[in-house]
Design a protein around this motif. Structure first.
Motif, PDB file in Angstrom:
ATOM      1  N   HIS A   9       4.446  12.816  -2.296  1.00 30.00           N
ATOM      2  CA  HIS A   9       3.864  11.634  -1.650  1.00 30.00           C
ATOM      3  C   HIS A   9       4.122  10.350  -2.441  1.00 30.00           C
ATOM      4  CE1 HIS A   9       0.980  14.974  -0.414  1.00 30.00           C
ATOM      5  NE2 HIS A   9       1.714  14.710   0.656  1.00 30.00           N
ATOM      6  N   ALA A  10       4.756  10.464  -3.589  1.00 31.26           N
ATOM      7  CA  ALA A  10       4.881   9.355  -4.532  1.00 31.26           C
ATOM      8  C   ALA A  10       5.411   8.066  -3.914  1.00 31.26           C
ATOM      9  CB  ALA A  10       5.769   9.764  -5.710  1.00 31.26           C
ATOM     10  N   ASP A  11       6.536   8.135  -3.242  1.00 32.74           N
ATOM     11  CA  ASP A  11       7.146   6.906  -2.712  1.00 32.74           C
ATOM     12  C   ASP A  11       6.218   6.197  -1.731  1.00 32.74           C
ATOM     13  OD1 ASP A  11       9.415   7.295  -4.242  1.00 32.74           O
ATOM     14  OD2 ASP A  11      10.575   8.192  -2.605  1.00 32.74           O
ATOM     15  N   GLU A  12       5.603   6.954  -0.838  1.00 34.04           N
ATOM     16  CA  GLU A  12       4.728   6.337   0.161  1.00 34.04           C
ATOM     17  C   GLU A  12       3.431   5.830  -0.459  1.00 34.04           C
ATOM     18  OE1 GLU A  12       5.317   8.353   4.336  1.00 34.04           O
ATOM     19  OE2 GLU A  12       5.299   9.877   2.747  1.00 34.04           O
ATOM     20  N   VAL A  13       2.884   6.560  -1.420  1.00 30.94           N
ATOM     21  CA  VAL A  13       1.681   6.101  -2.116  1.00 30.94           C
ATOM     22  C   VAL A  13       1.963   4.771  -2.802  1.00 30.94           C
ATOM     23  CG1 VAL A  13       0.196   6.576  -4.129  1.00 30.94           C
ATOM     24  CG2 VAL A  13       0.589   8.356  -2.401  1.00 30.94           C
ATOM     25  N   LEU A  14       3.076   4.691  -3.516  1.00 32.58           N
ATOM     26  CA  LEU A  14       3.403   3.456  -4.236  1.00 32.58           C
ATOM     27  C   LEU A  14       3.758   2.324  -3.276  1.00 32.58           C
ATOM     28  CD1 LEU A  14       5.320   4.885  -7.311  1.00 32.58           C
ATOM     29  CD2 LEU A  14       2.915   4.190  -7.142  1.00 32.58           C
ATOM     30  N   THR A  15       4.339   2.635  -2.126  1.00 30.54           N
ATOM     31  CA  THR A  15       4.609   1.606  -1.119  1.00 30.54           C
ATOM     32  C   THR A  15       3.299   1.027  -0.602  1.00 30.54           C
ATOM     33  OG1 THR A  15       6.725   2.549  -0.450  1.00 30.54           O
ATOM     34  CG2 THR A  15       5.576   1.170   1.183  1.00 30.54           C
ATOM     35  N   ILE A  16       2.328   1.885  -0.298  1.00 31.06           N
ATOM     36  CA  ILE A  16       1.021   1.403   0.181  1.00 31.06           C
ATOM     37  C   ILE A  16       0.342   0.581  -0.909  1.00 31.06           C
ATOM     38  CG2 ILE A  16      -1.294   2.161   0.878  1.00 31.06           C
ATOM     39  CD1 ILE A  16       0.172   4.538   2.315  1.00 31.06           C
ATOM     40  N   TYR A  17       0.460   1.012  -2.151  1.00 35.23           N
ATOM     41  CA  TYR A  17      -0.097   0.253  -3.275  1.00 35.23           C
ATOM     42  C   TYR A  17       0.552  -1.137  -3.317  1.00 35.23           C
ATOM     43  CZ  TYR A  17      -2.117  -0.137  -8.037  1.00 35.23           C
ATOM     44  OH  TYR A  17      -2.831  -0.496  -9.143  1.00 35.23           O
ATOM     45  N   ARG A  18       1.889  -1.189  -3.215  1.00 33.10           N
ATOM     46  CA  ARG A  18       2.597  -2.485  -3.243  1.00 33.10           C
ATOM     47  C   ARG A  18       2.165  -3.378  -2.081  1.00 33.10           C
ATOM     48  NH1 ARG A  18       6.760   0.600  -5.433  1.00 33.10           N
ATOM     49  NH2 ARG A  18       7.615   1.195  -3.433  1.00 33.10           N
ATOM     50  N   LEU A  19       1.971  -2.811  -0.907  1.00 28.00           N
ATOM     51  CA  LEU A  19       1.516  -3.605   0.233  1.00 28.00           C
ATOM     52  C   LEU A  19       0.143  -4.215  -0.046  1.00 28.00           C
ATOM     53  CD1 LEU A  19       2.667  -1.282   3.150  1.00 28.00           C
ATOM     54  CD2 LEU A  19       3.580  -3.552   2.589  1.00 28.00           C
ATOM     55  N   GLY A  20      -0.747  -3.439  -0.654  1.00 27.80           N
ATOM     56  CA  GLY A  20      -2.058  -3.961  -1.035  1.00 27.80           C
ATOM     57  C   GLY A  20      -1.944  -5.068  -2.065  1.00 27.80           C
ATOM     58  N   ILE A  21      -1.075  -4.879  -3.042  1.00 29.47           N
ATOM     59  CA  ILE A  21      -0.848  -5.907  -4.057  1.00 29.47           C
ATOM     60  C   ILE A  21      -0.333  -7.179  -3.395  1.00 29.47           C
ATOM     61  CG2 ILE A  21       0.646  -6.554  -5.998  1.00 29.47           C
ATOM     62  CD1 ILE A  21       0.474  -3.547  -6.863  1.00 29.47           C
ATOM     63  N   GLY A  63       3.459  13.778   8.787  1.00 29.65           N
ATOM     64  CA  GLY A  63       3.468  13.971   7.336  1.00 29.65           C
ATOM     65  C   GLY A  63       3.518  12.674   6.556  1.00 29.65           C
ATOM     66  N   SER A  64       3.616  11.551   7.260  1.00 33.31           N
ATOM     67  CA  SER A  64       3.647  10.252   6.586  1.00 33.31           C
ATOM     68  C   SER A  64       2.298   9.938   5.968  1.00 33.31           C
ATOM     69  CB  SER A  64       3.988   9.133   7.578  1.00 33.31           C
ATOM     70  OG  SER A  64       5.261   9.326   8.107  1.00 33.31           O
ATOM     71  N   VAL A  65       2.324   9.344   4.784  1.00 28.23           N
ATOM     72  CA  VAL A  65       1.100   8.946   4.094  1.00 28.23           C
ATOM     73  C   VAL A  65       0.606   7.634   4.699  1.00 28.23           C
ATOM     74  CG1 VAL A  65       0.090   8.269   1.879  1.00 28.23           C
ATOM     75  CG2 VAL A  65       1.814  10.091   1.966  1.00 28.23           C
ATOM     76  N   LEU A  66      -0.677   7.628   5.098  1.00 28.06           N
ATOM     77  CA  LEU A  66      -1.299   6.436   5.686  1.00 28.06           C
ATOM     78  C   LEU A  66      -2.309   5.788   4.748  1.00 28.06           C
ATOM     79  CD1 LEU A  66      -1.903   7.843   9.267  1.00 28.06           C
ATOM     80  CD2 LEU A  66      -0.026   6.386   8.480  1.00 28.06           C
ATOM     81  N   GLY A  67      -2.688   6.500   3.702  1.00 27.01           N
ATOM     82  CA  GLY A  67      -3.637   5.963   2.738  1.00 27.01           C
ATOM     83  C   GLY A  67      -3.833   6.934   1.600  1.00 27.01           C
ATOM     84  N   HIS A  69     -12.578   4.223  -9.189  1.00 22.00           N
ATOM     85  CA  HIS A  69     -11.644   4.658  -8.152  1.00 22.00           C
ATOM     86  C   HIS A  69     -10.967   3.480  -7.461  1.00 22.00           C
ATOM     87  CE1 HIS A  69     -14.580   3.261  -5.327  1.00 22.00           C
ATOM     88  NE2 HIS A  69     -13.830   3.639  -4.315  1.00 22.00           N
ATOM     89  N   SER A  70      -9.912   3.826  -6.733  1.00 18.71           N
ATOM     90  CA  SER A  70      -9.193   2.908  -5.857  1.00 18.71           C
ATOM     91  C   SER A  70      -8.927   3.630  -4.556  1.00 18.71           C
ATOM     92  CB  SER A  70      -7.837   2.505  -6.459  1.00 18.71           C
ATOM     93  OG  SER A  70      -7.995   1.861  -7.693  1.00 18.71           O
ATOM     94  N   VAL A  71      -9.027   2.904  -3.449  1.00 15.91           N
ATOM     95  CA  VAL A  71      -8.673   3.462  -2.151  1.00 15.91           C
ATOM     96  C   VAL A  71      -7.830   2.423  -1.425  1.00 15.91           C
ATOM     97  CG1 VAL A  71     -10.862   2.747  -1.073  1.00 15.91           C
ATOM     98  CG2 VAL A  71      -9.519   4.575  -0.039  1.00 15.91           C
ATOM     99  N   TYR A  72      -6.693   2.848  -0.917  1.00 19.35           N
ATOM    100  CA  TYR A  72      -5.758   1.966  -0.221  1.00 19.35           C
ATOM    101  C   TYR A  72      -5.369   2.602   1.104  1.00 19.35           C
ATOM    102  CZ  TYR A  72      -4.962  -0.941  -4.351  1.00 19.35           C
ATOM    103  OH  TYR A  72      -5.116  -1.816  -5.408  1.00 19.35           O
ATOM    104  N   VAL A  73      -5.353   1.797   2.153  1.00 24.70           N
ATOM    105  CA  VAL A  73      -4.919   2.257   3.469  1.00 24.70           C
ATOM    106  C   VAL A  73      -3.788   1.337   3.928  1.00 24.70           C
ATOM    107  CG1 VAL A  73      -5.608   2.611   5.874  1.00 24.70           C
ATOM    108  CG2 VAL A  73      -7.187   3.206   4.025  1.00 24.70           C
ATOM    109  N   HIS A  74      -2.742   1.935   4.461  1.00 25.74           N
ATOM    110  CA  HIS A  74      -1.611   1.154   4.968  1.00 25.74           C
ATOM    111  C   HIS A  74      -2.139   0.129   5.977  1.00 25.74           C
ATOM    112  CE1 HIS A  74       2.041   0.105   7.101  1.00 25.74           C
ATOM    113  NE2 HIS A  74       2.721   0.654   6.104  1.00 25.74           N
ATOM    114  N   PRO A  75      -1.673  -1.119   5.901  1.00 29.89           N
ATOM    115  CA  PRO A  75      -2.169  -2.152   6.823  1.00 29.89           C
ATOM    116  C   PRO A  75      -2.090  -1.750   8.292  1.00 29.89           C
ATOM    117  CG  PRO A  75      -0.806  -3.161   5.134  1.00 29.89           C
ATOM    118  CD  PRO A  75      -0.695  -1.666   4.945  1.00 29.89           C
ATOM    119  N   GLY A  76      -1.075  -1.006   8.672  1.00 33.77           N
ATOM    120  CA  GLY A  76      -0.919  -0.594  10.065  1.00 33.77           C
ATOM    121  C   GLY A  76      -1.816   0.556  10.481  1.00 33.77           C
ATOM    122  N   ALA A  77      -2.543   1.136   9.522  1.00 37.32           N
ATOM    123  CA  ALA A  77      -3.399   2.288   9.825  1.00 37.32           C
ATOM    124  C   ALA A  77      -4.881   1.981   9.650  1.00 37.32           C
ATOM    125  CB  ALA A  77      -3.002   3.461   8.926  1.00 37.32           C
ATOM    126  N   ARG A  78      -5.205   0.754   9.355  1.00 38.40           N
ATOM    127  CA  ARG A  78      -6.607   0.397   9.117  1.00 38.40           C
ATOM    128  C   ARG A  78      -7.414   0.418  10.408  1.00 38.40           C
ATOM    129  NH1 ARG A  78      -4.992  -4.442   5.096  1.00 38.40           N
ATOM    130  NH2 ARG A  78      -4.300  -3.100   3.400  1.00 38.40           N
TER     131      ARG A  78
END
Length: 168
Positions: free
Chosen positions: A16-28, A62-66, A85-94
């Protein structure tokens, strides 16, 4: 709110690494999620986060949404039951219950491990995160005013915590 049909919560894994870090970057990039200005590498993320308390919300494809993860607050034994803790959700899945489902799984996991306090700091402008956490039983314990600069601007942080009702 429970997640939309077809969404499942699973343990976070290296796949899940790439998608987790992508969602993190979107939050940043949105500017109200963290003081960080760049996502870490997977190795840095993986080393820093507690391996037993990391979850992802997965779509049917199987795509990571958060995701949700935590770090220990201190290595002192008196703080063994406290995590940040930290919790991040992809902007398109909120707005589909992903954050609630992730927090629910995280709370169950941490309580089973004897963790009695989950804490975090949230920018006051991040109204969605504050509402999510309050609905999950967190409380505001105060505001740290002008605690740090973010892109040259002083920012406040609302400190939140959730004390377990089952861990003595």
């Amino acid at each position: 709110m429970s997640p939309a049909d077809g969404i499942r919560i699973a343990a976070m894994a290296a796949e899940h690494a790439d998608e987790v870090l992508t969602i993190y970057r979107l939050g940043i990039d949105e500017g109200n999620a963290t003081f960080e200005t760049a996502a870490p590498t997977w190795e840095e993320f993986d080393t820093a986060k507690l391996s037993r308390h990391r979850y992802v919300a997965l779509a049917e494809t199987g795509s990571v949404l958060g995701w949700v993860a935590a770090v220990p607050v201190s290595d002192r034994c008196v703080y063994a039951g406290v995590v940040e803790h930290s919790v991040y959700v992809h902007p398109g899945a909120r707005g589909r219950g992903m954050g609630s489902a992730l927090l629910d799984a995280f709370i169950i996991s941490t309580e089973a491990a004897g963790i009695w306090t989950i804490q975090s700091g949230v920018f006051p402008e991040n109204k969605g995160s504050l509402a999510l956490h309050l609905a999950a039983g967190f409380r505001v314990i105060g505001t740290r005013e002008r605690i740090g600069r973010h892109h040259g601007v002083w920012r406040d942080v609302v400190m939140i915590e959730r004390r377990s009702r089952v861990v003595p």
